[in-house]
Scaffold this active site. Structure first.
Site, short mmCIF file in Angstrom:
data_model
loop_
_atom_site.label_atom_id
_atom_site.label_comp_id
_atom_site.label_asym_id
_atom_site.label_seq_id
_atom_site.Cartn_x
_atom_site.Cartn_y
_atom_site.Cartn_z
N ARG A 73 0.75 -1.15 -0.09
CA ARG A 73 0.11 0.05 0.09
C ARG A 73 0.88 1.18 0.10
NH1 ARG A 73 -5.77 -1.08 -0.01
NH2 ARG A 73 -6.36 1.21 0.91
N MET A 131 -12.88 4.34 -3.24
CA MET A 131 -13.20 3.39 -1.94
C MET A 131 -12.03 2.79 -1.72
SD MET A 131 -16.65 3.75 -2.03
CE MET A 131 -17.19 2.62 -0.85
N LYS A 132 -10.92 3.68 -1.60
CA LYS A 132 -9.72 3.11 -0.89
C LYS A 132 -9.27 4.03 0.05
CE LYS A 132 -8.32 -0.45 -3.61
NZ LYS A 132 -9.98 -0.65 -4.34
N THR A 134 -16.79 12.92 0.42
CA THR A 134 -18.17 12.83 0.90
C THR A 134 -18.64 11.44 1.30
OG1 THR A 134 -19.18 12.46 -1.13
CG2 THR A 134 -19.48 14.68 -0.51
N HIS A 135 -19.25 11.18 2.25
CA HIS A 135 -19.66 9.93 2.66
C HIS A 135 -21.14 9.81 2.98
CE1 HIS A 135 -19.27 6.04 4.84
NE2 HIS A 135 -20.07 6.43 5.79
N ASP A 181 -8.38 12.68 6.58
CA ASP A 181 -7.41 12.37 7.35
C ASP A 181 -6.94 10.64 7.11
OD1 ASP A 181 -8.87 10.83 9.05
OD2 ASP A 181 -8.62 12.44 10.68
N GLY A 204 -7.34 8.41 9.02
CA GLY A 204 -8.61 7.38 9.31
C GLY A 204 -9.61 7.01 8.39
C1 GAR Z 1 -21.38 8.47 -3.01
O1 GAR Z 1 -22.85 8.08 -2.42
C2 GAR Z 1 -20.20 8.65 -1.91
O2 GAR Z 1 -20.61 9.11 -0.75
C3 GAR Z 1 -19.89 7.23 -1.84
O3 GAR Z 1 -20.02 6.44 -2.95
C4 GAR Z 1 -21.09 7.05 -3.94
C5 GAR Z 1 -20.22 7.45 -5.00
O4 GAR Z 1 -21.45 7.63 -6.14
N1 GAR Z 1 -18.65 7.26 -1.17
C6 GAR Z 1 -18.48 6.37 -0.32
O5 GAR Z 1 -19.02 5.46 0.29
C7 GAR Z 1 -16.90 6.35 0.44
N2 GAR Z 1 -16.90 5.75 1.74
P1 GAR Z 1 -21.19 7.91 -7.54
O6 GAR Z 1 -20.16 6.66 -7.89
O7 GAR Z 1 -22.30 7.90 -8.19
O8 GAR Z 1 -20.35 9.20 -7.72
#
Ligand code: GAR
EC number: 2.1.2.2
Length: 200
Positions: free
Chosen positions: A65, A90-91, A106-107, A139, A141
């Site tokens: 990594r 998603m990493k 954004t989460h 950050d 985490g």
């Molecule tokens: C979004 O809801 C974003 O918040 C989430 O993936 C989706 C992406 O949507 N992110 C996470 O879950 C990160 N932990 P998209 O591919 O249609 O832009």
């Protein structure tokens, strides 16, 4: 003009919202590159359609990594970003990539509840009545960085993970554009866990 590098792993509807807001002038910045951790995803197609340069940095191309983090950081730095946005990336980012520029994420849940890869599924399974989306600085985490904004979405009796996620994403796209514009136009400082808008 401020420069944004966007990192994606999936369909890229958040990326599309950024590109559309750039086109309409709502986001006074330029998406100068889009990076992904795997090839062949719709997010990269959206970037190519918009004429934005792309790069792919798969974790599996590197011995560990840390090496991946350094390679990703080099790709990001080459585009000299003022802001990096993880839009469904998603990493977990490593220290080298986090040092390239402030990183906005954004989460799809109201942090600190339901961090991780399945924020929508976990909120539904827990039985909460409202969930939503959180914009935060990244950050080292997992979804732990300082919160900038949150939008609330009520959960309906008949919601599935997909139906709920789609409603969250409608608000999430608006919030992401607004927060990115605020950070870039107004500037910001971080005071403990608070993000304070305004010149440093
Ligand atoms: C979004 O809801 C974003 O918040 C989430 O993936 C989706 C992406 O949507 N992110 C996470 O879950 C990160 N932990 P998209 O591919 O249609 O832009």
């Amino acid at each position: 003009m401020s420069r944004i590098v966007v990192l994606v792993s999936g369909t890229g509807s958040l990326l599309q919202a950024l590109l559309d807001a750039q086109g309409s002038g709502q986001l006074p910045a330029q998406v100068v590159a889009v990076g992904a951790d795997r090839a062949g995803i719709a997010g990269l197609d959206r970037a190519e359609t918009a004429g934005v340069p792309t790069f792919v940095a798969p974790v599996g191309d590197h011995p560990d990594r840390a090496a991946w983090d350094r390679a990703l950081a080099a790709q990001v730095t080459a585009h000299r970003p003022d802001l990096v946005i993880t839009a469904g990336f998603m990493k977990i980012l490593g220290p080298a990539t986090l040092a390239t520029a402030p990183v906005l994420n954004t989460h799809p849940a109201l942090l600190p509840a339901f961090p991780g890869a399945h924020g929508v599924r976990d909120a539904l399974a827990y039985g909460v009545k409202v969930t939503g989306s959180t914009a935060h600085l990244v950050d080292e985490g997992m979804d732990t960085g300082p919160i900038i904004d949150q939008r609330v979405v009520p959960i309906a009796e008949d919601d599935t993970e997909d139906s709920l996620h789609e409603r969250i994403k409608v608000l999430e796209r608006e919030m992401l554009v607004e927060v990115a514009a605020d950070l870039l136009v107004r500037g910001f400082t971080v005071d403990g866990r608070r993000v304070v808008l305004g010149p440093a």
